[in-house]
Write a protein that holds these residues in place. Structure first.
Motif, PDB file in Angstrom:
ATOM      1  N   THR A 229       0.846  -1.189   0.000  1.00 17.08           N
ATOM      2  CA  THR A 229       0.000   0.000   0.000  1.00 17.08           C
ATOM      3  C   THR A 229       0.877   1.232   0.000  1.00 17.08           C
ATOM      4  N   GLN A 231      -0.818   4.026   1.207  1.00 15.23           N
ATOM      5  CA  GLN A 231      -1.677   4.850   2.043  1.00 15.23           C
ATOM      6  C   GLN A 231      -1.175   4.866   3.498  1.00 15.23           C
ATOM      7  N   HIS A 268       5.946   7.206   1.804  1.00 15.65           N
ATOM      8  CA  HIS A 268       4.494   7.316   1.606  1.00 15.65           C
ATOM      9  C   HIS A 268       3.893   8.389   2.514  1.00 15.65           C
ATOM     10  N   ALA A 272       2.246  12.050   1.295  1.00 16.67           N
ATOM     11  CA  ALA A 272       0.882  12.394   1.728  1.00 16.67           C
ATOM     12  C   ALA A 272       0.865  13.581   2.695  1.00 16.67           C
TER      13      ALA A 272
END
Lengths: 359, 75
Positions: A229, A231, A268, A272
């Motif tokens: 992932t 996220q 990540h 973000a």
């Protein structure tokens, strides 16, 4: 040497008992026979080597760093230096050792409990600031293992100090049922150079660019992996699952957990726009279990009437200690749990000795 | 053990209770505090997995032994 008044002063003041031994191998056997080591070879703590450590931190041998609270034992710089040399420390490593042990002597750390308990924790030392680079501490590959000389010997020095100054040997004061490999050495430098996050020490109130040490009475690292992932929430769901597993299988009580996150996962968060504060918030909000879950893992007898009661891993989101460390590739992180909830609190101290004032 | 010894030093009659597996630790703590030979009560180890009945039995026995320690009865 005679022309150096500082050397004369400190050499004259060393008070440790001296032993004359034939050679370095005889010294090994002598130290082992006295129970003064962890089983690995030691560097003989000659007066000159001990002096050099004391000179580096500008402390006289009798400098009192604190009183061990349960047995009222005075802890002096000389005794720390003897053990630091034995562990393999160079003088330049000694400021970290002094600061780490001074932090451990702070009341919230609960030193005796943390070193005597059957729970078998080790003392995790997180190093921040410029001193990491001066000492060649990497915080990269193998960050929680023997990553470099400085982290290895600093962590080991703390263990030998506990052995020899507080009798925290197995079966003596140390009553650990199992212990864990971190009890040989448990030190990590945060990888500040490859992180956009604020360093742990700065997040805990130390001024930027100051070197500092954070100590935590900690269980073994519990490694997680999630490379599937991008996220942040999903990565942290894996982290949270591991914290919840610890609460189910080991201890339900809230406390300081350290989270070690490597570059591949940090990327990540950075993309973000997640800071450490957002990481802490998400983890603190989600890391919780119901007491009834204990019944699923063999602990049903102590669920009692409080099965629906919810237990959070954190009473304050600032209890989450986020550390950037690890090699460049791999979606591996680690959850490092507290020894016994909030009984022992993580302590952060700035490294006070000026190791390079002249330059 | 630490608390019991400190309690005595402060004038508070105290009796430490150890499980059998912690006898050596209690003795070490007494030595460390300069109170070697301090009497304490020993109960069977462990208590965490003992049934309520077994725990009650240990408590009854410990109460008798504590009484003896507090009264300074000879070993």
């Amino acid at each position: 040497m005679a022309s150096d008044p500082t050397t004369i002063r400190t050499q004259a003041a060393l008070r440790s008992k001296r032993y004359a031994l034939d050679d370095v191998m005889a010294a090994q056997e002598f130290f082992h026979s006295r129970g003064w080591t962890d089983g690995l070879p030691v560097v003989p703590p000659t007066p000159q080597a001990v002096e050099a450590c004391l000179e580096w931190v500008l402390m006289p041998p009798e400098q009192l760093l604190g009183i061990e609270p349960v047995r009222q034992r005075p802890i002096t710089a000389e005794k720390l230096a003897v053990n630091a040399v034995m562990a393999g420390c160079l003088p330049m490593h000694f400021p970290v050792v002094v600061t780490a042990f001074s932090a451990m002597l702070q009341e919230p750390f609960l030193l005796h409990g943390a070193t005597a308990s059957t729970g078998g924790c080790a003392i995790l030392i997180v190093v921040n600031g410029p001193i990491r680079q001066e000492l060649g501490m990497s915080g990269g590959f193998n960050a929680l293992g023997p990553s470099d000389r400085a982290t290895t010997v600093i962590g080991r020095a703390i263990r030998l100090i506990l052995y020899n100054l507080l009798d925290a040997r197995p079966g003596e004061v140390d009553r650990s049922t199992l212990g864990h490999p971190g009890k040989f050495s448990y030190c990590v430098a945060e990888d500040e150079e490859h992180s956009t996050w604020r360093p742990l020490a700065e997040e805990r109130g130390i001024p930027p660019q100051a070197s500092a040490v954070t100590v935590l009475a900690a269980g073994a690292p519990r490694q997680i992996m999630n490379e599937w992932t991008t996220q942040p929430e999903e990565i942290l769901d894996t982290v949270v699952a591991e914290i919840r597993a610890n609460m189910r299988h080991y201890s339900i009580w809230p406390g300081n957990y350290a989270l070690v996150l490597p570059p591949q996962l940090r990327a990540h968060f950075e993309r973000a726009g997640w800071s450490k504060a957002e990481v802490r918030r998400y983890v603190a909000q989600n890391a919780r279990i119901r007491r009834s879950e204990w019944a699923e893992c063999g602990k049903g007898s102590v669920v009692g009437e409080r099965g629906e009661r919810e237990y959070a891993a954190f009473t304050d989101e600032n209890d989450v200690l986020v550390v950037a460390a690890g090699g460049p590739a791999g979606g591996f992180g680690a959850v490092i749990p507290p020894w016994y909830g909030n009984k022992s609190r993580a302590v952060t101290l700035a490294i006070g000795a000026c190791v390079d004032c002249a330059s | 053990m630490h608390d019991a010894i400190i309690g005595e030093q402060l004038g508070l009659p105290s009796a430490g209770i150890m499980t059998s597996n912690f006898v050596s630790a209690a003795e070490l703590m007494a030595r460390a505090l300069g109170a070697e030979g301090t009497r304490f009560v020993v109960i069977e180890h462990p208590i965490s997995s003992a049934s309520p009945e077994a725990l009650a039995e240990r408590a009854r026995a410990a109460a008798v032994d504590c009484d003896a320690v507090l009264r300074g009865a000879p070993r």
